[in-house]
Design a protein around this motif. Structure first.
Motif, PDB file in Angstrom:
ATOM      1  N   ARG A 153      13.865  -4.205   3.375  1.00 44.36           N
ATOM      2  CA  ARG A 153      13.019  -3.573   4.574  1.00 44.36           C
ATOM      3  C   ARG A 153      11.474  -3.347   3.970  1.00 44.36           C
ATOM      4  O   ARG A 153      11.425  -3.186   3.065  1.00 44.36           O
ATOM      5  N   LYS A 154      10.624  -3.068   4.830  1.00 47.10           N
ATOM      6  CA  LYS A 154       9.432  -2.556   4.564  1.00 47.10           C
ATOM      7  C   LYS A 154       9.275  -1.641   3.622  1.00 47.10           C
ATOM      8  O   LYS A 154       8.369  -1.475   2.680  1.00 47.10           O
ATOM      9  N   SER A 155      10.064  -0.536   4.185  1.00 43.56           N
ATOM     10  CA  SER A 155      10.170   0.813   3.504  1.00 43.56           C
ATOM     11  C   SER A 155      10.676   0.406   1.847  1.00 43.56           C
ATOM     12  O   SER A 155      10.333   1.370   1.147  1.00 43.56           O
ATOM     13  N   ASP A 165       0.616   4.838  -1.614  1.00 45.40           N
ATOM     14  CA  ASP A 165       0.625   5.165  -0.175  1.00 45.40           C
ATOM     15  C   ASP A 165      -0.315   4.559   0.541  1.00 45.40           C
ATOM     16  O   ASP A 165      -0.296   4.258   1.544  1.00 45.40           O
ATOM     17  N   THR A 166      -1.346   4.725  -0.067  1.00 37.91           N
ATOM     18  CA  THR A 166      -2.721   4.282   0.766  1.00 37.91           C
ATOM     19  C   THR A 166      -2.541   2.694   0.719  1.00 37.91           C
ATOM     20  O   THR A 166      -3.105   2.238   1.717  1.00 37.91           O
ATOM     21  N   VAL A 167      -2.191   1.902  -0.315  1.00 38.78           N
ATOM     22  CA  VAL A 167      -1.926   0.648  -0.355  1.00 38.78           C
ATOM     23  C   VAL A 167      -0.840   0.196   0.617  1.00 38.78           C
ATOM     24  O   VAL A 167      -1.163  -0.870   1.547  1.00 38.78           O
ATOM     25  N   GLU A 172       1.113  -2.362   5.357  1.00 36.91           N
ATOM     26  CA  GLU A 172       2.389  -2.227   6.193  1.00 36.91           C
ATOM     27  C   GLU A 172       2.482  -3.057   7.369  1.00 36.91           C
ATOM     28  O   GLU A 172       3.454  -4.019   7.563  1.00 36.91           O
ATOM     29  N   PRO A 173       1.374  -3.283   8.370  1.00 38.02           N
ATOM     30  CA  PRO A 173       1.519  -4.127   9.491  1.00 38.02           C
ATOM     31  C   PRO A 173       1.488  -5.632   9.165  1.00 38.02           C
ATOM     32  O   PRO A 173       1.763  -6.357   9.974  1.00 38.02           O
ATOM     33  N   TYR A 174       1.347  -5.968   7.846  1.00 40.40           N
ATOM     34  CA  TYR A 174       1.408  -7.290   7.619  1.00 40.40           C
ATOM     35  C   TYR A 174       2.685  -7.930   6.769  1.00 40.40           C
ATOM     36  O   TYR A 174       2.626  -9.171   6.506  1.00 40.40           O
TER      37      TYR A 174
END
Length: 315
Positions: A153-155, A165-167, A172-174
């Motif tokens: 999963r993305k997570s 976290d900032t990266v 995340e949308p990509y």
């Protein structure tokens, strides 16, 4: 005795010369490293104290777009910066700089970070660097995958120790992790799903064959023996049944020996379906008619009606 003294003196002189040479080499190395440090500090000083700062104008959106109408799209992104909370843009005007300072700024400029759709399980190390990771971080992600690590999963990608976290918020949308198609996957693909393992991976393949070689909907997994709701909920967001991969079940043409293998039919219903087909016109061949005639066990008509079934004329 005098010759021995003279020889000892010569050896002592050689030792002194060697020690002096070593000391000179050490000072030379230290001096070279110091020069590198001073040079780097000087470069940083030049970068910090630019000779002419750029000018920034805050103007309304319409004016900003008209001023930069002739500027190429790629360059415009660097010059137009939306001002939070206002219908305005900050337009940056580049000042002219000394050639040497421009060269230093160009050589010291960080690599451009890109964003594009990627699968963290397959993206290459160079592409990870393009996404903003250092080469060391990219290699760490690749080593994790080579050791059998999977981002389901993305997570999962966010929990990697090299993904800040900032990266992750930027990427995340990509992130695009393909779902596992129940009709295209093999037992190895199923084995990688959470809570499955070798036993259930084999059962999932076997059940697909009993269904006629194709799942019609993913909830059919819960019809596998001991495959409960909890196990299904743990992976339902990771699997799919695409329309292209699902094959219609030939309910109206298969012989009884083949029909009886279907988990929703069995031996008794298989014989009944064949008799129903022989004694009723094609326009009456429906799962509902089979159920009304008492051919199917309780609850099986609902399951069978959700399956993709070939039409009576074979289409």
């Amino acid at each position: 005795m005098e010759r021995r003294k003279s020889g000892d003196g010569g050896k002592h002189g050689l030792k002194s010369s060697f020690a002096a040479g070593v000391a000179a080499l050490v000072f030379l190395v230290i001096g070279y490293q110091s020069a590198l440090f001073i040079h780097k500090a000087s470069v940083l000083g030049i970068l910090e104290k630019k000779d002419s700062p750029d000018t920034v104008f805050v103007v309304d959106k319409e004016l900003a777009e008209s001023l930069l109408a002739s500027v190429p799209e790629e360059s415009r992104k660097d010059l137009l910066v939306p001002v939070r909370g206002r219908e305005a843009y900050a337009v940056r005007k580049e000042s002219s700089h000394h050639p040497e300072i421009s060269a230093v700024r160009k050589n010291a400029a960080p690599g451009k970070t890109e964003t594009f759709r990627f699968d963290p399980n397959a993206v290459s190390v160079p592409d990870l660097v393009r996404l903003g990771f250092s080469e060391k971080q990219a290699m760490a992600i690749d080593n994790y995958r080579k050791k059998g690590g999977i981002f389901r999963r993305k997570s999962d990608f966010s929990r990697s120790f090299v993904v800040a976290d900032t990266v992750y918020a930027r990427l995340e949308p990509y992130i695009d992790i393909p779902l596992i198609d129940l009709n295209l996957a093999d037992s190895a693909d199923f084995d990688r799903l959470p809570g499955i393992g070798g036993y259930f991976a084999s059962r999932m393949v076997e059940f697909r064959e009993k269904l006629g070689g194709s799942y019609s909907y993913k909830e059919q997994l819960m019809d596998i023996y001991r495959f409960d709701r909890e196990k299904f909920d743990g992976l339902s967001d990771l699997v799919t049944v695409s329309r292209e991969s699902a094959r219609p079940y030939r309910l109206w043409s298969l012989p009884a020996d083949s029909l009886r293998l279907h988990p929703y039919i069995g031996s008794y219903a298989a014989r009944g379906i064949v008799l129903f087909r022989e004694n009723n016109p094609r326009q009456q061949w429906t799962v509902e008619a089979l159920d009304a005639a008492g051919m199917l066990d309780e609850g099986m008509a609902e399951k069978l009606s959700r399956c993709l079934i070939s039409s009576p004329d074979g289409n």
